[in-house]
Design an enzyme around this catalytic site. Structure first.
Site, mmCIF file in Angstrom:
data_model
loop_
_atom_site.group_PDB
_atom_site.id
_atom_site.type_symbol
_atom_site.label_atom_id
_atom_site.label_comp_id
_atom_site.label_asym_id
_atom_site.label_seq_id
_atom_site.Cartn_x
_atom_site.Cartn_y
_atom_site.Cartn_z
ATOM 1 N N ARG A 159 11.468 -5.619 4.875
ATOM 2 C CA ARG A 159 11.377 -4.206 5.256
ATOM 3 C C ARG A 159 11.998 -3.968 6.643
ATOM 4 O O ARG A 159 12.602 -2.923 6.891
ATOM 5 C CB ARG A 159 9.912 -3.754 5.256
ATOM 6 C CG ARG A 159 9.762 -2.258 5.508
ATOM 7 C CD ARG A 159 8.315 -1.812 5.443
ATOM 8 N NE ARG A 159 7.516 -2.517 6.437
ATOM 9 C CZ ARG A 159 6.189 -2.482 6.474
ATOM 10 N NH1 ARG A 159 5.502 -1.809 5.571
ATOM 11 N NH2 ARG A 159 5.545 -3.139 7.403
ATOM 12 N N ARG B 172 10.865 -0.727 11.609
ATOM 13 C CA ARG B 172 9.589 -0.444 12.256
ATOM 14 C C ARG B 172 9.373 -1.404 13.413
ATOM 15 O O ARG B 172 9.574 -2.614 13.260
ATOM 16 C CB ARG B 172 8.449 -0.612 11.230
ATOM 17 C CG ARG B 172 7.751 0.671 10.886
ATOM 18 C CD ARG B 172 6.816 0.492 9.727
ATOM 19 N NE ARG B 172 5.627 -0.285 10.064
ATOM 20 C CZ ARG B 172 4.578 -0.413 9.259
ATOM 21 N NH1 ARG B 172 4.582 0.183 8.075
ATOM 22 N NH2 ARG B 172 3.543 -1.123 9.614
ATOM 23 N N LYS C 255 0.840 -1.209 0.000
ATOM 24 C CA LYS C 255 0.000 0.000 0.000
ATOM 25 C C LYS C 255 0.872 1.255 0.000
ATOM 26 O O LYS C 255 0.729 2.124 -0.865
ATOM 27 C CB LYS C 255 -0.945 0.001 1.223
ATOM 28 C CG LYS C 255 -1.863 -1.229 1.290
ATOM 29 C CD LYS C 255 -2.846 -1.153 2.439
ATOM 30 C CE LYS C 255 -2.221 -1.272 3.835
ATOM 31 N NZ LYS C 255 -1.606 -2.594 4.111
ATOM 32 N N ARG D 49 -0.681 -9.343 13.452
ATOM 33 C CA ARG D 49 -1.193 -8.356 12.478
ATOM 34 C C ARG D 49 -1.961 -9.075 11.372
ATOM 35 O O ARG D 49 -3.003 -8.602 10.931
ATOM 36 C CB ARG D 49 -0.033 -7.553 11.876
ATOM 37 C CG ARG D 49 0.492 -6.487 12.823
ATOM 38 C CD ARG D 49 1.835 -5.951 12.391
ATOM 39 N NE ARG D 49 1.806 -5.265 11.117
ATOM 40 C CZ ARG D 49 2.901 -4.924 10.430
ATOM 41 N NH1 ARG D 49 4.098 -5.226 10.918
ATOM 42 N NH2 ARG D 49 2.793 -4.295 9.293
ATOM 43 N N ARG E 204 -10.442 0.111 8.561
ATOM 44 C CA ARG E 204 -9.894 -1.201 8.885
ATOM 45 C C ARG E 204 -10.890 -2.064 9.639
ATOM 46 O O ARG E 204 -10.586 -3.208 9.971
ATOM 47 C CB ARG E 204 -8.680 -0.994 9.787
ATOM 48 C CG ARG E 204 -7.377 -1.408 9.172
ATOM 49 C CD ARG E 204 -6.313 -1.051 10.183
ATOM 50 N NE ARG E 204 -5.106 -1.762 9.948
ATOM 51 C CZ ARG E 204 -4.072 -1.263 9.272
ATOM 52 N NH1 ARG E 204 -4.137 -0.074 8.758
ATOM 53 N NH2 ARG E 204 -2.974 -1.970 9.141
HETATM 54 P P1 AP5 Z 1 4.618 -1.585 1.991
HETATM 55 O O1 AP5 Z 1 4.301 -0.785 0.792
HETATM 56 O O2 AP5 Z 1 5.309 -0.928 3.117
HETATM 57 O O3 AP5 Z 1 3.296 -2.349 2.477
HETATM 58 P P2 AP5 Z 1 2.004 -1.807 3.206
HETATM 59 O O4 AP5 Z 1 0.857 -2.459 2.528
HETATM 60 O O5 AP5 Z 1 2.027 -0.337 3.282
HETATM 61 O O6 AP5 Z 1 2.214 -2.497 4.600
HETATM 62 P P3 AP5 Z 1 2.119 -1.937 6.078
HETATM 63 O O7 AP5 Z 1 2.915 -2.860 6.925
HETATM 64 O O8 AP5 Z 1 2.404 -0.491 6.115
HETATM 65 O O9 AP5 Z 1 0.607 -2.191 6.318
HETATM 66 P P4 AP5 Z 1 -0.113 -2.321 7.670
HETATM 67 O O10 AP5 Z 1 -1.487 -2.253 7.207
HETATM 68 O O11 AP5 Z 1 0.251 -3.485 8.459
HETATM 69 O O12 AP5 Z 1 0.497 -1.101 8.491
HETATM 70 P P5 AP5 Z 1 -0.005 0.347 8.812
HETATM 71 O O13 AP5 Z 1 1.162 1.233 8.865
HETATM 72 O O14 AP5 Z 1 -1.131 0.703 7.951
HETATM 73 O O15 AP5 Z 1 5.430 -2.837 1.518
HETATM 74 C C1 AP5 Z 1 6.018 -3.722 2.436
HETATM 75 C C2 AP5 Z 1 7.423 -4.126 1.979
HETATM 76 O O16 AP5 Z 1 7.316 -4.857 0.773
HETATM 77 C C3 AP5 Z 1 8.328 -2.941 1.669
HETATM 78 O O17 AP5 Z 1 9.620 -3.216 2.097
HETATM 79 C C4 AP5 Z 1 8.271 -2.822 0.152
HETATM 80 O O18 AP5 Z 1 9.444 -2.284 -0.380
HETATM 81 C C5 AP5 Z 1 8.058 -4.244 -0.263
HETATM 82 N N1 AP5 Z 1 7.265 -4.402 -1.494
HETATM 83 C C6 AP5 Z 1 6.131 -3.728 -1.800
HETATM 84 N N2 AP5 Z 1 5.663 -4.132 -3.000
HETATM 85 C C7 AP5 Z 1 6.521 -5.091 -3.449
HETATM 86 C C8 AP5 Z 1 6.576 -5.892 -4.623
HETATM 87 N N3 AP5 Z 1 5.645 -5.814 -5.576
HETATM 88 N N4 AP5 Z 1 7.565 -6.771 -4.733
HETATM 89 C C9 AP5 Z 1 8.511 -6.884 -3.772
HETATM 90 N N5 AP5 Z 1 8.545 -6.133 -2.652
HETATM 91 C C10 AP5 Z 1 7.542 -5.255 -2.487
HETATM 92 O O19 AP5 Z 1 -0.565 0.153 10.288
HETATM 93 C C11 AP5 Z 1 0.299 -0.120 11.368
HETATM 94 C C12 AP5 Z 1 -0.488 -0.283 12.642
HETATM 95 O O20 AP5 Z 1 -1.159 0.954 12.976
HETATM 96 C C13 AP5 Z 1 -1.633 -1.295 12.602
HETATM 97 O O21 AP5 Z 1 -1.185 -2.602 12.879
HETATM 98 C C14 AP5 Z 1 -2.565 -0.745 13.697
HETATM 99 O O22 AP5 Z 1 -2.097 -1.088 14.966
HETATM 100 C C15 AP5 Z 1 -2.438 0.739 13.540
HETATM 101 N N6 AP5 Z 1 -3.459 1.267 12.605
HETATM 102 C C16 AP5 Z 1 -3.231 1.819 11.385
HETATM 103 N N7 AP5 Z 1 -4.387 2.172 10.807
HETATM 104 C C17 AP5 Z 1 -5.381 1.836 11.667
HETATM 105 C C18 AP5 Z 1 -6.804 1.941 11.627
HETATM 106 N N8 AP5 Z 1 -7.427 2.453 10.567
HETATM 107 N N9 AP5 Z 1 -7.505 1.483 12.694
HETATM 108 C C19 AP5 Z 1 -6.877 0.973 13.776
HETATM 109 N N10 AP5 Z 1 -5.538 0.833 13.862
HETATM 110 C C20 AP5 Z 1 -4.786 1.281 12.825
HETATM 111 MG MG MG Z 2 2.120 1.091 4.884
#
Ligand code: AP5
Ligand code: MG
Length: 371
Positions: A309, A315, A195, A327, A270
């Site tokens: 990552r 992180r 994402k 997660r 979410r």
């Molecule tokens: P990346 O692009 O970083 O993936 P992402 O989908 O953004 O993953 P996140 O870990 O950020 O998602 P998440 O939903 O767990 O975390 P968030 O920060 O939203 O890609 C990942 C890796 O893969 C990178 O190294 C990238 O380079 C690599 N990659 C990407 N595409 C690739 C490809 N095609 N091929 C190879 N490699 C590739 O949330 C974190 C925490 O915050 C949650 O757990 C929760 O506690 C809290 N939170 C956030 N939002 C909410 C909400 N709305 N409600 C309640 N709690 C929330």
């Molecule tokens: Mg992200």
């Protein structure tokens, strides 16, 4: 007439003042026909604040003796509509044994009119008639007769001539309608789906503001704010933070960000509750989610990408196997039900998130061309 900007939204000219004045002339002529020569003194009820301008313009045109009282109602408690009207400021004069003309700026569902008629009856009015400057026939659903109607309009979000958006816009002499060219894209998918990686290209292609709730929360944690401290333990355990926290963050961004054609919501909603809250937020200005762009990868690939990552970004929630596992579990339990929610709404578009970053970007770009 030019477009106007109120808070975070743009409105375009809709009904010029001359047309409004003509509609008021018509309504006043009908009232004069019905009330001229009456032996009693009818009372105009000005429903604050919206109908101040309409009531003033109407009154100037009336040729029979009449009084005016006002009252204020609000259908909102906090930020969510309760669907129930409540009396906020009582009547400023007596309506007992009088014939009342309820003067409204706009009638949409008609709930306010039903409540006002009931209040007039309780206060001992002899009868009450309804006089509204605007009517939205598409949403009017009550049996109450609307005695005097200035103009019928579609179910759009309008401001001006007494009508407001969050208290602004009442002073304009013309009526404006919301410019609904704003897009609200949701970037959906399990942890590590890509994402954050894909957001930048989407933002650039469609001039969007990227809102990642995860990034915002990590920002708060880095600052050591109260909110950040609250979120830290939950995030590091792979749990979600409470709905109200993220909903507040999103609403705040919608209100303060300007100069974009829309928003890219990454990691929000979410939960079903968050999706419903988002619908309510947008509904206030008659806006809708444009599309859900869903990046899908298998669970095995999630672990692989997050571990990769972890070695680069450090992180905290990427560090431990159990956090990553939780997660993924939280995603399946709480977030995956949104797939059905948005499929039912006809907004769900799934993209294969496997393959190279460039391949995925091209798939998303092809999809965005449709909107
Ligand atoms: P990346 O692009 O970083 O993936 P992402 O989908 O953004 O993953 P996140 O870990 O950020 O998602 P998440 O939903 O767990 O975390 P968030 O920060 O939203 O890609 C990942 C890796 O893969 C990178 O190294 C990238 O380079 C690599 N990659 C990407 N595409 C690739 C490809 N095609 N091929 C190879 N490699 C590739 O949330 C974190 C925490 O915050 C949650 O757990 C929760 O506690 C809290 N939170 C956030 N939002 C909410 C909400 N709305 N409600 C309640 N709690 C929330
Ligand atoms: Mg992200």
């Amino acid at each position: 007439m030019n477009k106007i900007r109120l808070h975070d939204k743009t409105f375009r000219p809709f009904i010029p003042n001359e047309q409004i004045e003509k509609a008021i002339d018509n309504v006043a002529a009908q009232l004069n026909r019905d009330y001229d020569g009456c032996s009693d003194i009818p009372v105009l009820l000005c429903v604050l604040n919206g109908s101040i301008l309409f009531t003033a313009e109407l009154m100037k045109r009336l040729t029979f003796n009449c009084e005016i009282v006002s009252m204020k109602l609000s259908s909102y408690v906090g930020t969510h509509s309760t669907g129930k009207t409540r009396e906020v400021m009582g009547l400023t004069g007596s309506v007992k044994d009088k014939r009342v003309i309820i003067v409204e700026d706009i009638v949409d569902t008609g709930q306010t009119i039903v409540d006002l008629k009931k209040i007039m009856e309780e206060k001992g009015a002899k009868e009450s008639k309804v006089c509204t400057m605007l009517l939205k026939p598409a949403v009017y659903g009550k049996n109450v007769k609307l005695d005097y109607v200035g103009m019928e309009i579609p179910n759009d979000f309008i401001v001006g001539f007494g009508l407001d958006y969050d208290e602004l816009g009442r002073n304009y002499k013309d009526i404006y309608v919301l410019d609904t060219n704003m897009n609200y894209f949701i970037l959906f998918g399990p942890p590590g789906a890509g994402k954050g990686t894909q957001a930048a290209a989407m933002v650039e292609k469609c001039n969007l503001c990227h809102i990642s709730t995860g990034d915002l929360l990590r920002g708060e944690m880095a600052k050591g704010s109260e909110l950040g401290l609250k979120a830290k333990a939950l995030i590091e355990a792979g749990e979600l933070v409470p709905d109200e926290i993220v909903e507040g963050m999103i609403e705040n961004k919608f209100k303060t960000v300007t100069g974009v054609h829309g928003f890219l919501l990454d990691g929000f909603p979410r939960t079903i509750a968050q999706a419903e809250a988002l619908d309510k937020m947008l509904d206030k200005s008659k806006e809708k989610v444009t599309a859900v762009v869903s990046l899908m990868i298998p669970d095995s690939m999630i672990k692989e990408r997050i571990k990769h990552r972890a070695s680069i970004e450090g992180r905290a929630d990427d560090a431990k196997d159990e956090t990553i596992a939780n997660r993924i579990k939280t995603y399946h339990e709480k977030t995956e039900p949104l797939v059905e929610y948005y499929k039912r709404a006809g907004k769900y578009y799934e993209i294969d998130g496997t393959g190279t970053i460039e391949e995925v970007r091209q798939r998303i770009s092809d999809l965005l061309d449709k909107f």
